[in-house]
Design a protein around this motif. Structure first.
Motif, PDB file in Angstrom:
ATOM      1  N   TRP A 302     -27.968  -1.627  30.416  1.00 10.19           N
ATOM      2  CA  TRP A 302     -26.767  -0.606  30.457  1.00 10.19           C
ATOM      3  C   TRP A 302     -25.674  -1.333  31.089  1.00 10.19           C
ATOM      4  O   TRP A 302     -25.537  -1.968  32.354  1.00 10.19           O
ATOM      5  N   HIS A 304     -22.101  -0.353  32.819  1.00 12.46           N
ATOM      6  CA  HIS A 304     -21.633   0.955  33.638  1.00 12.46           C
ATOM      7  C   HIS A 304     -20.623   0.378  34.647  1.00 12.46           C
ATOM      8  O   HIS A 304     -20.796  -0.216  35.511  1.00 12.46           O
ATOM      9  N   PRO A 315     -27.637   4.743  34.269  1.00 13.46           N
ATOM     10  CA  PRO A 315     -26.770   5.216  35.145  1.00 13.46           C
ATOM     11  C   PRO A 315     -26.725   6.676  35.116  1.00 13.46           C
ATOM     12  O   PRO A 315     -26.492   7.223  33.850  1.00 13.46           O
ATOM     13  N   GLY A 321     -22.769   5.244  30.874  1.00 12.59           N
ATOM     14  CA  GLY A 321     -23.326   3.751  30.701  1.00 12.59           C
ATOM     15  C   GLY A 321     -23.266   3.605  29.029  1.00 12.59           C
ATOM     16  O   GLY A 321     -23.537   4.375  28.407  1.00 12.59           O
TER      17      GLY A 321
END
Length: 362
Positions: A302, A304, A315, A321
């Motif tokens: 992810w 973010h 997140p 994200g």
């Protein structure tokens, strides 16, 4: 194209269409590839026609570009993946030796991370086959070799001592004259190879009988990646790759060892990063001079804000994200775009570094 060339591949404008699909070399799997490609082209047309930001005539023109390029791809002569890129007035085709996830992307830029990663895993080289009739130069890209027909190649020795005999009344030492003519012939070869290599520097592998190898080595001042004694005048591209395969493997192993030694030096100077989150962040800042990655390391993640999180840790705070299929390939692309080097090393080589490490510029 080199890794750095691929990293600068930019579309002519919006829309930038990327079509990627896995391909197969053997039946029965490859029998589905034409169907899969037709389905992806249908999806491409649908995406373009549904995009309100793309005028109808532009959508039709870009689709026609990518469809025509696809029609010229021989799916019987592919590797593990196919990538097609198109934007207004522009189209590119890349055959890949590593698998890709099937997808169509319409965006402002091309989706090239898989292509960059594939180029980094492949090895480009020059194969010079020495002969008087003639000396040929081959451009190697993985298992594919294409003959070079520029900068004087192929070279044929047509002067005295070559296709022409020595003059009957030439002094008492015709062998010395013959050797001088040979030396001039190989000087011409070196000049041509120097010009080609200046445009695209690669390791040079030289094949030929011992006498020709000696003449060439006396004139060529740069490093030679490997020599293969023997007569290969009539060897085709497939034969040459088979002959060169162990030499290419040895050279690749040497490159990996050298990269790991450079990493040790950077580690001692505290000028390196390890682990995917830290490497990803510093690569995005343009600080990567040389990226080292284990061959089979892939990792979804992810993104973010300015941080990377493992795929299992989505997140929860705003903004949302973005999940990427393979953050490792993203790092490869980022380093290449910034002019850095990329070396893939054997699995386990970077076990203490989280399977990925970055030598920093500063």
């Amino acid at each position: 194209m080199t890794v750095k060339d691929l990293a600068t591949l930019t579309p002519s404008g919006y829309p930038a269409v990327s079509l990627l699909m896995p391909t197969h070399k053997t039946p029965p799997d490859n029998q589905q590839d034409p169907i899969r490609l037709r389905n992806l082209l249908t999806e491409t047309r649908r995406r373009l026609e549904a995009d309100e930001g793309v005028p109808a005539d532009v959508a039709a023109a870009v689709y026609d570009e990518i469809a025509e390029a696809a029609a010229h791809v021989d799916l019987r002569q592919v590797g593990e993946g196919l990538a097609l890129f198109a934007s207004p007035g522009q189209v590119h085709v890349r055959l890949l030796e590593t698998p890709v996830h099937e997808r169509v992307v319409v965006a402002d830029t091309y989706e090239i991370r898989d292509v960059v990663a594939d180029a980094a895993r492949r090895h480009r080289y020059w194969a010079l086959v020495l002969s008087e009739q003639p000396t040929r130069l081959w451009s190697g890209d993985g298992s594919t070799l294409v003959e070079v027909t520029s900068h004087g190649f192929p070279f044929t020795h047509e002067g005295p001592g070559g296709t022409q005999g020595l003059p009957r009344d030439y002094g008492q030492n015709p062998s010395a004259h013959r050797d001088e003519r040979h030396r001039q012939f190989f000087r011409d070869i070196v000049t041509g190879l120097t010009q080609v290599d200046a445009l695209d520097t690669r390791p040079v592998f030289v094949l030929g009988v011992e006498r020709y190898l000696a003449f060439f080595s006396a004139e060529w001042t740069a490093a030679i990646a490997g020599t293969v004694p023997g007569n290969y005048d009539h060897a085709g591209p497939h034969d040459l790759h088979r002959i060169l395969a162990p030499h290419l493997a040895a050279y690749q192993a040497f490159e990996q060892i050298a990269a790991l030694e450079h990493l040790d030096v950077a580690r001692g100077a505290n000028r390196y990063a390890a682990g995917l989150p830290e490497v990803w962040q510093l690569a995005c800042q343009g600080r990567g001079a040389h990226l080292l990655v284990e061959e089979d390391y892939h990792s979804p993640a992810w993104i973010h804000d300015d941080h990377l999180h493992p795929a299992e840790q989505q997140p929860t705070s705003a903004p949302a994200g973005t999940l990427v299929d393979d953050a490792v390939d993203d790092v490869v692309e980022q380093v290449a775009r910034q002019g850095g080097d990329v070396t893939f090393v054997g699995d386990g080589s970077l076990a203490t570094d989280g399977r990925i490490a970055l030598i920093l510029r500063y």
